[in-house]
Design an enzyme around this catalytic site. Structure first.
Site, mmCIF file in Angstrom:
data_model
loop_
_atom_site.group_PDB
_atom_site.id
_atom_site.type_symbol
_atom_site.label_atom_id
_atom_site.label_comp_id
_atom_site.label_asym_id
_atom_site.label_seq_id
_atom_site.Cartn_x
_atom_site.Cartn_y
_atom_site.Cartn_z
ATOM 1 C CG ASN A 93 -6.075 -3.428 6.364
ATOM 2 O OD1 ASN A 93 -5.052 -2.889 6.797
ATOM 3 N ND2 ASN A 93 -6.058 -4.626 5.796
ATOM 4 C CG HIS A 124 -4.636 -7.034 1.643
ATOM 5 N ND1 HIS A 124 -3.975 -7.684 2.673
ATOM 6 C CD2 HIS A 124 -4.629 -7.888 0.596
ATOM 7 C CE1 HIS A 124 -3.599 -8.882 2.259
ATOM 8 N NE2 HIS A 124 -3.976 -9.032 0.994
ATOM 9 C CB SER A 177 -8.025 -4.032 -1.932
ATOM 10 O OG SER A 177 -7.790 -4.915 -3.013
ATOM 11 C CG ASP A 235 -6.460 -9.286 4.541
ATOM 12 O OD1 ASP A 235 -6.404 -8.246 5.212
ATOM 13 O OD2 ASP A 235 -5.523 -10.107 4.473
HETATM 14 C C1 GRF Z 1 1.923 -2.166 3.011
HETATM 15 O O1 GRF Z 1 2.255 -2.841 1.835
HETATM 16 C C2 GRF Z 1 0.582 -2.609 3.526
HETATM 17 O O2 GRF Z 1 -0.348 -2.819 2.518
HETATM 18 C C3 GRF Z 1 0.959 -3.912 4.177
HETATM 19 O O3 GRF Z 1 2.171 -3.636 4.833
HETATM 20 C C4 GRF Z 1 2.830 -2.593 4.159
HETATM 21 C C5 GRF Z 1 3.047 -1.490 5.141
HETATM 22 O O4 GRF Z 1 3.846 -0.476 4.602
HETATM 23 N N1 GRF Z 1 -0.087 -4.434 5.003
HETATM 24 P P1 GRF Z 1 4.025 0.907 5.353
HETATM 25 O O5 GRF Z 1 4.359 0.596 6.796
HETATM 26 O O6 GRF Z 1 2.752 1.685 5.221
HETATM 27 O O7 GRF Z 1 5.171 1.556 4.644
#
Ligand code: GRF
Length: 206
Positions: free
Chosen positions: A101, A103, A130, A139
């Site tokens: 994932n 984050h 991260s 997370d």
């Molecule tokens: C990213 O900031 C990710 O870390 C968070 O949601 C956002 C998703 O952006 N969990 P995208 O859909 O990849 O543009």
């Protein structure tokens, strides 16, 4: 041949970054119909699926169908990229050690939602993102790579989010490549990379 199934809920810019980096994405699954990332996948000829969590009475019922769809592609790796669902321990167990994932914070700070807003409110001077293995606790899985960015005077949530997002795109592609190259080693909850590649990025640009 290695393959990656990407799970999304929205815009899909991290998905785009993985595709641009040449990651073999074989399917994109969204829990939200009309998510922007579905169009990105379609433009690249990648099969897409929607499994709407709201169609199911329980988290487990949703995940049963989701996992069945993921498993059809027999992926080497499941990559959550802006997939905004909390998953159960049972689901995590099924993909243990092969689910990543991204984050938008320097974990373990700011787990959960609204990370940029909370970073600004806390007055931190360094923020970032991260990539981590997914484990049952939200997370909190072993961290593969982090990127740090400065928090600048006059920052808004939008400005800070954009600065962090640029780095998400860099580090997520790098982490997925390492995984597919079988270079990630997890020992006692800490991840190292065979060949000692840089697991830390600092970009001071505004
Ligand atoms: C990213 O900031 C990710 O870390 C968070 O949601 C956002 C998703 O952006 N969990 P995208 O859909 O990849 O543009």
């Amino acid at each position: 041949m290695s393959s990656v199934v990407v799970l999304i809920s929205g815009r899909g810019s991290n998905l785009q970054a993985l595709i641009d980096a040449g990651i073999p994405v074989t399917a994109v699954i969204s829990n939200v119909a009309g998510a922007g990332g579905l169009a990105i996948a379609a433009r690249h000829g990648i099969p897409t699926l929607v499994v709407k969590h709201g169609d199911f009475p329980t988290r487990e019922a949703f995940e049963k169908v989701l996992a069945a769809e993921v498993d059809r592609f027999a992926p080497t790796l499941v990559a959550h990229a802006g997939f905004m669902r909390i998953v159960t321990a049972g689901y995590v167990e099924r993909y243990a050690g092969r689910m990543l994932n991204v984050h938008p914070s320097l974990l373990p700070s700011f787990t959960g939602l609204r990370t940029h807003e909370r970073a600004l409110a806390a007055g931190v001077k360094v923020h970032g993102c991260s990539v981590h293995f997914v484990t049952p606790e939200l997370d909190s899985g072993p961290i593969v790579i982090q990127a740090a960015v400065p928090v600048l005077p006059g920052d808004t949530v939008e400005k800070l989010a954009a600065r962090v997002l640029r780095q998400e795109h860099v580090v997520y592609a790098r982490a997925v490549k390492w995984f597919l190259e079988v270079r990630l080693v997890v020992a006692n909850g800490a991840v190292s990379v065979k060949g000692n590649d840089a697991q830390f990025v600092f970009d001071a640009s505004p």
